[in-house]
Design a protein around this motif. Structure first.
Motif, PDB file in Angstrom:
ATOM      1  N   ASN A 130       0.609  -3.094   3.459  1.00 52.84           N
ATOM      2  CA  ASN A 130      -0.513  -2.157   3.371  1.00 52.84           C
ATOM      3  C   ASN A 130      -1.843  -2.845   3.603  1.00 52.84           C
ATOM      4  O   ASN A 130      -1.940  -4.066   3.680  1.00 52.84           O
ATOM      5  CB  ASN A 130      -0.492  -1.458   2.008  1.00 52.84           C
ATOM      6  N   MET A 150      -1.674   3.514 -10.184  1.00 52.14           N
ATOM      7  CA  MET A 150      -1.774   2.482  -9.156  1.00 52.14           C
ATOM      8  C   MET A 150      -2.987   1.590  -9.402  1.00 52.14           C
ATOM      9  O   MET A 150      -2.897   0.363  -9.285  1.00 52.14           O
ATOM     10  CB  MET A 150      -1.840   3.131  -7.777  1.00 52.14           C
ATOM     11  N   LEU A 185      -2.415  -5.240  -0.504  1.00 51.93           N
ATOM     12  CA  LEU A 185      -1.437  -4.411  -1.191  1.00 51.93           C
ATOM     13  C   LEU A 185      -0.138  -4.387  -0.389  1.00 51.93           C
ATOM     14  O   LEU A 185      -0.152  -4.069   0.805  1.00 51.93           O
ATOM     15  CB  LEU A 185      -1.970  -2.990  -1.365  1.00 51.93           C
ATOM     16  N   TRP A 189       2.709  -1.526  -3.385  1.00 49.40           N
ATOM     17  CA  TRP A 189       1.348  -1.481  -3.917  1.00 49.40           C
ATOM     18  C   TRP A 189       1.073  -2.583  -4.937  1.00 49.40           C
ATOM     19  O   TRP A 189       0.187  -2.464  -5.785  1.00 49.40           O
ATOM     20  CB  TRP A 189       1.036  -0.105  -4.522  1.00 49.40           C
TER      21      TRP A 189
END
Length: 432
Positions: A130, A150, A185, A189
């Motif tokens: 990510n 998150m 990330l 995550w």
């Protein structure tokens, strides 16, 4: 093996160690690198990146280009290639290679190995799927992808990564540039601290060192900006800024109407906290997912980490321990520190994080974005000689540096390219 050890010796020769443990010499590092098979053949990287094809280019910075590649065993990698014309890039390359040689932690980006081929010098990292945190957090169209669970996980993960660097790694490492753009990330995550080009090994027998100031405005501790005093508490300050940014969804930026009756995000958060309206700091997109007790606790942690007096900031092990517990009693923060301000020791009282300050209301490797500028200045410089501003930097593994100048009041925070407005109550900024 002999040839590989010779290559690593040449790679590490420019380093000078700062503590008794560091001074065991490059021989230990050579042996570690050899044992862990951290060497990559140049031909392997040429094949993995399709001869460093432009379509595999992830980003470009002062260090040099970064390419995505895939090894024969299926591992996806990010390859930093040192620009042969960059003196600053060479220094950062050596710093990153040295500091990450023995670093391995879930919340620190993993250096897989090195390659030296003639004048070519390359670092090979795990590829993190990510984007960097700033690409999500500071874009109104994407901020909603980060719910409270998150964001809390990112806060806890970065805290654990810093605890590792400060306390648990082979060497005491101060990152010096903790910010949203340097938090990557992965596909689950999980946050990973990246870009160690400005990091420093820290002498174990000293409380601080005096050094040239390098970092990003809005994240640097006042004692570091004003006097060049560097300690682990400088990273703690940067972490506190990041925590408040994660909670609010806003950059720590110059006032200029961005934060009502406040100089920057830190000042705004503290004033709301003192009025018992802490929850107004929270990003409205978190309304449905937030745990009010956790949010309030993290606001207090952010404010405690950004205290002007470094002695009043907690250590990262203390932060990690606090985050691992149910919200409870925390010390009362004083007004956050800003470059140019003088601090004095104060006696604190303790307050319950579940009650204090509440209102009663329950871009990655590839892209380049306009974000807070990076500062490099002499440690002996005065506040008027140090600068803040904006710089076009490539996030994550690549950082472009720019020397800039401004006034003492401008040093406290960075700039934002997002036009701002206010909600109907005028209590928190919102993007227009």
């Amino acid at each position: 093996m002999t040839k590989s050890k010779s290559m690593l010796h040449n790679l590490m020769r420019p380093f000078r160690f700062g503590s008794s443990r560091d001074s065991q010499g490059e021989d230990d590092l050579e042996q570690i690198a050899a044992n862990e098979k951290k060497f990559f053949r140049f031909e392997t990287l040429v094949e993995a990146t399709n001869n460093f094809h432009p379509t595999n280019k992830l980003g470009q910075g002062g260090f040099g280009p970064v390419f995505k590649g895939k090894l024969k065993d299926g591992r996806v990698i990010a390859v930093k290639k040192l620009s042969q014309y960059s003196k600053q890039g060479k220094k950062e390359f050596m710093t990153e290679a040295k500091l990450l040689a023995r670093v391995q932690h879930r919340n620190v980006v993993n250096l897989l190995g090195y390659c030296v081929h003639g004048s070519e010098k390359l670092l090979v990292y795990e590829y993190v799927t990510n984007e960097s945190l700033d690409k999500l957090l500071f874009k109104a169209s994407r901020r909603g992808e980060l719910d409270w669970k998150m964001r809390y996980g990112i806060i806890c993960g970065v805290a654990r990564g810093l605890q590792y660097l400060h306390v648990d790694s082979h060497n005491v490492i101060i990152h010096r540039d903790i910010k949203a753009g340097n938090v990557l990330l992965d596909d689950k995550w999980v946050p990973k601290i990246a870009d160690f080009g400005m990091a420093r090994l820290f002498p174990e027998d000293q409380t601080h060192v005096n050094t040239r100031v390098s970092g990003t405005n809005g994240y640097m501790a006042p004692e570091y900006v004003m006097h060049g005093h560097l300690s682990a508490k400088a990273d703690v300050f940067s972490f506190g800024v990041l925590v408040l940014e994660l909670i609010s969804g806003q950059r720590n930026s110059l006032s200029s109407g961005l934060f009502p009756d406040a100089e920057n995000l830190l000042d705004w958060a503290y004033k709301l906290y003192k009025k018992g309206r802490s929850m107004e700091i929270m990003d409205p997109t978190l309304a449905s997912s937030a745990d009010p007790d956790q949010v309030t606790m993290c606001i207090q942690i952010g404010l405690l980490c950004t205290q002007g007096d470094p002695h009043l900031r907690p250590t990262m092990p203390h932060v990690v321990l606090t985050l691992s517990r149910r919200p409870g009693t925390l010390e009362e923060p004083t007004r956050p520190g800003m470059p140019g301000s003088r601090y004095r020791r104060t006696r604190r009282t303790s307050v319950s994080s579940s009650n204090a300050g509440t209102s009663g209301a329950s871009d990655s490797y590839a892209s380049t974005t306009n974000t807070t500028g990076t500062i490099t200045a002499a440690a002996t410089a005065t506040a008027n000689e140090i600068a803040s501003g904006s710089s076009s930097v490539s996030q994550g593994y690549v950082t472009r540096r720019k020397t800039i100048t401004a006034t003492e009041n401008e040093i406290a925070s960075g700039s934002s390219s997002v036009s701002q407005g206010y909600d109907t109550r005028g209590k928190r900024p919102m993007e227009g």
